[in-house]
Design a protein around this motif. Structure first.
Motif, PDB file in Angstrom:
ATOM      1  N   PHE A  91      41.594  32.793  36.602  1.00 31.65           N
ATOM      2  CA  PHE A  91      41.650  34.074  35.891  1.00 31.65           C
ATOM      3  C   PHE A  91      42.818  34.125  34.911  1.00 31.65           C
ATOM      4  O   PHE A  91      43.438  35.178  34.729  1.00 31.65           O
ATOM      5  CB  PHE A  91      41.743  35.229  36.897  1.00 31.65           C
ATOM      6  CG  PHE A  91      40.480  35.416  37.683  1.00 31.65           C
ATOM      7  CD1 PHE A  91      39.279  35.695  37.052  1.00 31.65           C
ATOM      8  CD2 PHE A  91      40.483  35.265  39.065  1.00 31.65           C
ATOM      9  CE1 PHE A  91      38.107  35.840  37.774  1.00 31.65           C
ATOM     10  CE2 PHE A  91      39.310  35.413  39.795  1.00 31.65           C
ATOM     11  CZ  PHE A  91      38.115  35.703  39.150  1.00 31.65           C
ATOM     12  N   PHE A 114      32.709  36.283  38.569  1.00 34.00           N
ATOM     13  CA  PHE A 114      33.502  35.397  39.418  1.00 34.00           C
ATOM     14  C   PHE A 114      32.941  33.978  39.381  1.00 34.00           C
ATOM     15  O   PHE A 114      33.686  33.002  39.226  1.00 34.00           O
ATOM     16  CB  PHE A 114      33.521  35.927  40.848  1.00 34.00           C
ATOM     17  CG  PHE A 114      34.311  35.072  41.799  1.00 34.00           C
ATOM     18  CD1 PHE A 114      35.692  35.201  41.885  1.00 34.00           C
ATOM     19  CD2 PHE A 114      33.685  34.137  42.612  1.00 34.00           C
ATOM     20  CE1 PHE A 114      36.436  34.420  42.763  1.00 34.00           C
ATOM     21  CE2 PHE A 114      34.409  33.353  43.480  1.00 34.00           C
ATOM     22  CZ  PHE A 114      35.783  33.487  43.562  1.00 34.00           C
ATOM     23  N   TYR A 118      34.650  30.563  37.996  1.00 35.47           N
ATOM     24  CA  TYR A 118      34.811  29.436  38.917  1.00 35.47           C
ATOM     25  C   TYR A 118      34.190  28.171  38.333  1.00 35.47           C
ATOM     26  O   TYR A 118      34.771  27.081  38.421  1.00 35.47           O
ATOM     27  CB  TYR A 118      34.181  29.750  40.272  1.00 35.47           C
ATOM     28  CG  TYR A 118      34.311  28.610  41.256  1.00 35.47           C
ATOM     29  CD1 TYR A 118      35.523  28.372  41.902  1.00 35.47           C
ATOM     30  CD2 TYR A 118      33.237  27.762  41.520  1.00 35.47           C
ATOM     31  CE1 TYR A 118      35.660  27.318  42.780  1.00 35.47           C
ATOM     32  CE2 TYR A 118      33.366  26.709  42.399  1.00 35.47           C
ATOM     33  CZ  TYR A 118      34.578  26.490  43.031  1.00 35.47           C
ATOM     34  OH  TYR A 118      34.703  25.430  43.896  1.00 35.47           O
ATOM     35  N   THR A 200      41.972  28.319  44.347  1.00 33.62           N
ATOM     36  CA  THR A 200      41.186  29.435  43.813  1.00 33.62           C
ATOM     37  C   THR A 200      41.733  30.762  44.326  1.00 33.62           C
ATOM     38  O   THR A 200      41.858  31.735  43.568  1.00 33.62           O
ATOM     39  CB  THR A 200      39.713  29.286  44.215  1.00 33.62           C
ATOM     40  OG1 THR A 200      39.199  28.044  43.710  1.00 33.62           O
ATOM     41  CG2 THR A 200      38.877  30.433  43.657  1.00 33.62           C
ATOM     42  N   THR A 204      43.617  33.685  42.107  1.00 30.51           N
ATOM     43  CA  THR A 204      43.127  35.059  42.061  1.00 30.51           C
ATOM     44  C   THR A 204      44.231  36.050  42.412  1.00 30.51           C
ATOM     45  O   THR A 204      44.289  37.150  41.858  1.00 30.51           O
ATOM     46  CB  THR A 204      41.948  35.237  43.036  1.00 30.51           C
ATOM     47  OG1 THR A 204      40.985  34.211  42.792  1.00 30.51           O
ATOM     48  CG2 THR A 204      41.284  36.588  42.850  1.00 30.51           C
ATOM     49  N   SER A 270      38.923  35.523  47.646  1.00 35.10           N
ATOM     50  CA  SER A 270      39.124  35.452  46.198  1.00 35.10           C
ATOM     51  C   SER A 270      38.181  36.405  45.485  1.00 35.10           C
ATOM     52  O   SER A 270      38.583  37.133  44.565  1.00 35.10           O
ATOM     53  CB  SER A 270      38.883  34.022  45.712  1.00 35.10           C
ATOM     54  OG  SER A 270      39.765  33.108  46.336  1.00 35.10           O
ATOM     55  N   TYR A 271      36.936  36.412  45.899  1.00 33.13           N
ATOM     56  CA  TYR A 271      35.950  37.294  45.265  1.00 33.13           C
ATOM     57  C   TYR A 271      36.285  38.765  45.499  1.00 33.13           C
ATOM     58  O   TYR A 271      36.188  39.590  44.576  1.00 33.13           O
ATOM     59  CB  TYR A 271      34.553  36.969  45.792  1.00 33.13           C
ATOM     60  CG  TYR A 271      33.516  38.000  45.394  1.00 33.13           C
ATOM     61  CD1 TYR A 271      33.121  38.132  44.064  1.00 33.13           C
ATOM     62  CD2 TYR A 271      32.950  38.842  46.349  1.00 33.13           C
ATOM     63  CE1 TYR A 271      32.177  39.085  43.693  1.00 33.13           C
ATOM     64  CE2 TYR A 271      32.003  39.789  45.988  1.00 33.13           C
ATOM     65  CZ  TYR A 271      31.626  39.913  44.662  1.00 33.13           C
ATOM     66  OH  TYR A 271      30.700  40.854  44.302  1.00 33.13           O
ATOM     67  N   PHE A 274      39.166  39.789  43.298  1.00 33.24           N
ATOM     68  CA  PHE A 274      38.705  39.945  41.917  1.00 33.24           C
ATOM     69  C   PHE A 274      37.938  41.255  41.739  1.00 33.24           C
ATOM     70  O   PHE A 274      38.071  41.939  40.716  1.00 33.24           O
ATOM     71  CB  PHE A 274      37.818  38.766  41.531  1.00 33.24           C
ATOM     72  CG  PHE A 274      37.068  38.973  40.250  1.00 33.24           C
ATOM     73  CD1 PHE A 274      37.733  39.004  39.037  1.00 33.24           C
ATOM     74  CD2 PHE A 274      35.689  39.169  40.254  1.00 33.24           C
ATOM     75  CE1 PHE A 274      37.043  39.216  37.845  1.00 33.24           C
ATOM     76  CE2 PHE A 274      34.995  39.379  39.076  1.00 33.24           C
ATOM     77  CZ  PHE A 274      35.675  39.407  37.870  1.00 33.24           C
ATOM     78  N   ASN A 286      47.817  40.561  41.937  1.00 33.08           N
ATOM     79  CA  ASN A 286      46.594  41.341  41.737  1.00 33.08           C
ATOM     80  C   ASN A 286      46.211  42.107  42.997  1.00 33.08           C
ATOM     81  O   ASN A 286      45.086  42.583  43.108  1.00 33.08           O
ATOM     82  CB  ASN A 286      45.438  40.402  41.340  1.00 33.08           C
ATOM     83  CG  ASN A 286      45.558  39.941  39.913  1.00 33.08           C
ATOM     84  OD1 ASN A 286      45.860  40.718  39.024  1.00 33.08           O
ATOM     85  ND2 ASN A 286      45.364  38.646  39.701  1.00 33.08           N
TER      86      ASN A 286
END
Length: 288
Positions: A91, A114, A118, A200, A204, A270-271, A274, A286
């Motif tokens: 990101f 996402f 990726y 990952t 994120t 991670s998802y 996001f 984040n």
């Protein structure tokens, strides 16, 4: 959105992502090609300056094969880094307010966005590395033929031999035990995916300089792991000290299943992070 995932919409998003990141792909490919060409050709030039051409042909070939093995290791390390640490750039297109608005307002679901990012840092960077490696290998081959009077070889061919045509691909020795090769391959793949999942996740979490904070996080976790194992509880000896011919498969499956559970949790986390990213964010994380 009517659907959480629409293949046609995702295809359009991937097309937009590819066109948007085209300059990044070009810079990455050119930079890697130059760096790998330099790393491949310097040892050959050094051999030339040391007068290797005055040696018998067999000695020249043996010396070059040693250097070729080093080049193969550098190439495999580059591929590993691009598919693992490269994931921390997932990101880097959302560092500023304008970039966040542009991406978060895209007419696609969070899952599609996402997955698009990726694939950008996995498949996209992998293609860049592949093109750069082919170019560097070709330059190395030509340079070696000129410098070493006909002696030469391919780094890519050496990598293929190291991976797929080992002396005894069916077994692997762990101490006094003979372990079937596919068990080792499954564990190597699992470790690779675990590294990718961790990078990952860190990519994120961190808003800016994610790759640097990913390195720092990995170092701190590794240091804590060693400290705990050395000064608090020696879990490494507890696990690996009891492995023998009779029970190693049980330990193997337990460790493998646990690692894949952790991998899935990292990707899922991670998802979810996001999905909760905000346009206005002045923090270095984040997470809210």
């Amino acid at each position: 959105m009517k659907k959480a995932f629409d293949l046609h919409r995702f295809g359009l998003l991937m097309k937009w992502e590819t066109l948007t990141e085209k300059k990044d792909y070009i810079r990455c490919t050119i930079g890697l090609a130059i760096a790998l060409t330099f790393l491949f050709c310097i040892p050959i030039l050094n051999m030339k300056m040391q007068g290797i051409n005055s040696y018998p042909l067999g000695d020249r070939e043996a010396s070059f094969l040693f250097q070729l093995d080093q080049m193969s290791g550098m190439a495999m390390f580059t591929i590993f880094m691009s598919l693992t640490i490269g994931a921390s750039f997932i990101f880097n297109n959302m560092q500023t307010k304008q970039q966040r608005i542009a991406y978060l307002m895209m007419p696609a679901t969070n899952l599609e966005k996402f997955l698009a990012r990726y694939l950008h840092v996995s498949i996209g960077y992998m293609v860049c590395v592949a093109v750069a490696l082919v170019f560097a290998d070709l330059m190395q081959f030509i340079f070696t033929k000129i410098m070493l009077d006909g002696v030469g070889g391919s780094v890519i061919a050496k990598m293929y031999d190291d991976i797929f045509t080992s002396e005894d691909p069916s077994t692997f020795r762990f101490g006094d035990m003979r372990i079937l090769g596919w068990y080792v391959e499954a564990m190597v793949i699992t470790i690779f995916v675990a590294t990718n999942a961790f990078c990952t996740f860190c990519g994120t979490i961190y808003r800016r300089q994610a790759w640097l904070f990913t390195f720092c996080t990995a170092f701190v976790l590794w240091f804590l792991l060693i400290f705990i194992n050395t000064n608090v509880y020696d879990f490494a000896t507890l696990i690996f000290g009891n492995i023998n011919e009779d029970n190693w498969k049980v330990y193997f499956w337990i460790i493998l299943i646990l690692m894949w559970v952790v991998n899935a949790a990292l990707y899922w986390g991670s998802y979810k992070i996001f999905s909760r990213m905000q346009v206005i964010n002045n923090k270095w994380l984040n997470i809210y």
